[in-house]
Design a protein around this motif. Structure first.
Motif, PDB file in Angstrom:
ATOM      1  N   PRO A   1      -0.323  -4.214   4.569  1.00  0.00           N
ATOM      2  CA  PRO A   1      -0.785  -3.552   5.441  1.00  0.00           C
ATOM      3  C   PRO A   1      -1.076  -1.470   4.726  1.00  0.00           C
ATOM      4  N   CYS A   2      -1.266  -1.581   5.988  1.00  0.00           N
ATOM      5  CA  CYS A   2      -1.824   0.274   5.740  1.00  0.00           C
ATOM      6  C   CYS A   2      -1.531   1.312   7.164  1.00  0.00           C
ATOM      7  N   PRO A   3      -0.664   2.081   6.965  1.00  0.00           N
ATOM      8  CA  PRO A   3      -0.067   3.042   8.239  1.00  0.00           C
ATOM      9  C   PRO A   3      -0.921   3.485   8.960  1.00  0.00           C
ATOM     10  N   CYS A   4      -2.970   2.780   8.819  1.00  0.00           N
ATOM     11  CA  CYS A   4      -3.228   3.093   9.938  1.00  0.00           C
ATOM     12  C   CYS A   4      -3.112   2.012  11.557  1.00  0.00           C
ATOM     13  N   GLY A   5      -1.730   0.727  10.890  1.00  0.00           N
ATOM     14  CA  GLY A   5      -2.108  -0.222  11.789  1.00  0.00           C
ATOM     15  C   GLY A   5      -3.100  -1.461  12.032  1.00  0.00           C
TER      16      GLY A   5
ATOM     17  N   GLY B   1     -12.173   4.777   4.151  1.00  0.00           N
ATOM     18  CA  GLY B   1     -11.110   4.278   3.557  1.00  0.00           C
ATOM     19  C   GLY B   1     -10.624   3.176   3.826  1.00  0.00           C
ATOM     20  N   HIS B   2     -10.845   3.041   5.441  1.00  0.00           N
ATOM     21  CA  HIS B   2      -9.992   1.968   6.587  1.00  0.00           C
ATOM     22  C   HIS B   2     -10.859   1.418   6.974  1.00  0.00           C
ATOM     23  N   LEU B   3     -11.611   0.659   5.997  1.00  0.00           N
ATOM     24  CA  LEU B   3     -12.900  -0.385   5.558  1.00  0.00           C
ATOM     25  C   LEU B   3     -12.004  -1.603   6.031  1.00  0.00           C
TER      26      LEU B   3
ATOM     27  N   GLY C   1      -5.039  -4.599   4.909  1.00  0.00           N
ATOM     28  CA  GLY C   1      -6.213  -5.111   3.648  1.00  0.00           C
ATOM     29  C   GLY C   1      -7.462  -3.981   3.504  1.00  0.00           C
ATOM     30  N   CYS C   2      -6.933  -2.392   4.309  1.00  0.00           N
ATOM     31  CA  CYS C   2      -8.265  -1.499   4.328  1.00  0.00           C
ATOM     32  C   CYS C   2      -8.324  -1.431   2.857  1.00  0.00           C
ATOM     33  N   TRP C   3      -9.861  -0.754   2.632  1.00  0.00           N
ATOM     34  CA  TRP C   3     -10.285  -0.352   1.885  1.00  0.00           C
ATOM     35  C   TRP C   3      -9.103   0.705   0.580  1.00  0.00           C
TER      36      TRP C   3
HETATM   37 ZN   LIG Z   1      -5.608   1.720   7.358  1.00  0.00          ZN
END
Ligand SMILES: [Zn+2]
Length: 327
Positions: free
Chosen positions: A174-178, A164-166, A181-183
């Protein structure tokens, strides 16, 4: 009471340890759920341990239980005994298997929840017969698991694949993972709402029912609402689902380019809306995968076991650990 399942195989308990609820089921060797109890997830590690012990003991009073498996929404270490970190649970580097084994006097194994669900689908559900399978659980984000030659692939450090974070879109949402553009920022329940808001911003004259709702209360829009509106034929929602299908197909093409699976199982809350996007996603996938038109494609199916998959898989993994220990 129930003792053992037919054939004498032991009964085990599978527990889905989620951020909101704990759900524990007695599962037999055929993957059948015989009994289930649920409780809210406490906010401290100690209270969570105690709630799990209470829940499992309740089932042990009614059944002869041989082992317990926990499906955990978080990082589990490579020997599956310790929860390193779980964003929605109070455990931090916690020796959960040891703590619960001591209190329950039963073997306890842990597994990442997507891995547990994939194992259940492989043994009893939509991934049966797919020796190289990918499970994509689409909900708030994307959870993923890989089966390689009929075994769960856990990597070097026990961290399940974070497909999911590709990064699909450099400098994207922005993604909560930091990262950005994550999938999963484009292909999740959350993404359905985000895409609706984004599309409306570029086409402000749109006056569909959903568009009026977004303008009135943009913060309250959910993926479920967008899917329901698409079901009703709302033009904005239909465009959102088409965008979602494109991202799902493109992402699955990436995944196929890396793993060449024979089977993909789409699970998670969004999979209940599969008729709205799955055929279109298959077309995007078939067009985007490398060697398109000249290679076999992975079959893409939806989950058979639904929300119970994590519990069933955890129970089955606990049973397999018993067999390994006995052998
Ligand atoms: Zn992510």
């Amino acid at each position: 009471m129930t003792g053992r399942s037919t054939g004498g195989a032991p009964l085990t308990v599978g527990v889905d340890v989620g951020g909101t609820n704990i759900r524990a089921s007695v599962v037999d060797a055929d993957g059948e759920v015989l009994d289930t109890v649920a409780a809210p997830t406490p906010h401290s590690a100690k209270a969570l341990d105690a709630a799990l012990v209470r829940t499992v003991r309740e089932l042990c009073q009614r059944h002869d239980i041989a082992a317990v498996g926990l499906a955990v929404a978080g990082f589990v270490d490579a020997d599956r005994a310790r929860v390193r970190f779980a964003p929605h649970l109070p455990w931090k580097d916690a020796p959960v298997a040891r703590t619960l084994t001591a209190k329950l006097d039963l073997p306890v194994v842990l597994e990442h929840d997507a891995n547990a669900a994939a194992w259940a689908e492989y043994r009893f559900g939509a991934a049966a017969g797919g020796h190289n399978a990918v499970l994509i659980a689409i909900g708030t984000g994307i959870g993923a698991a890989l089966l390689v030659d009929g075994e769960l692939y856990r990597g070097t450090h026990g961290i399940a694949p974070e497909l999911g974070h590709l990064q699909m879109v450099p400098d994207g949402r922005p993604c909560p993972c930091g990262k950005r553009g994550c999938w999963e920022r484009y292909c999740s329940g959350t993404a359905l709402a985000d895409t609706a808001i984004e599309l409306l911003a570029t086409d402000p004259v749109s006056s569909t029912v959903l568009a009026r709702e977004v303008v009135r209360e943009p913060g309250s829009l959910t993926g479920r609402r967008v899917a329901a509106a698409a079901q009703d034929g709302d033009p904005l929602a239909v465009r959102v689902l088409a965008d979602f299908a494109r991202w799902l197909g493109l992402g699955l093409a990436f995944v196929s380019d890396i793993f060449d699976p024979d089977l993909v199982v789409v699970a998670g809350g969004v999979s209940t809306s599969a008729p709205l996007f799955l055929d279109e996603a298959r077309e995007h996938y078939a067009r985007s995968v490398t060697g398109a038109g000249h290679r076999p494609l992975a079959r893409i199916r939806t989950t058979q076991l639904g929300e119970a998959a994590g519990m069933i898989g955890a129970a089955e993994l606990a049973r397999a650990a018993l067999v390994t220990a006995a052998g």
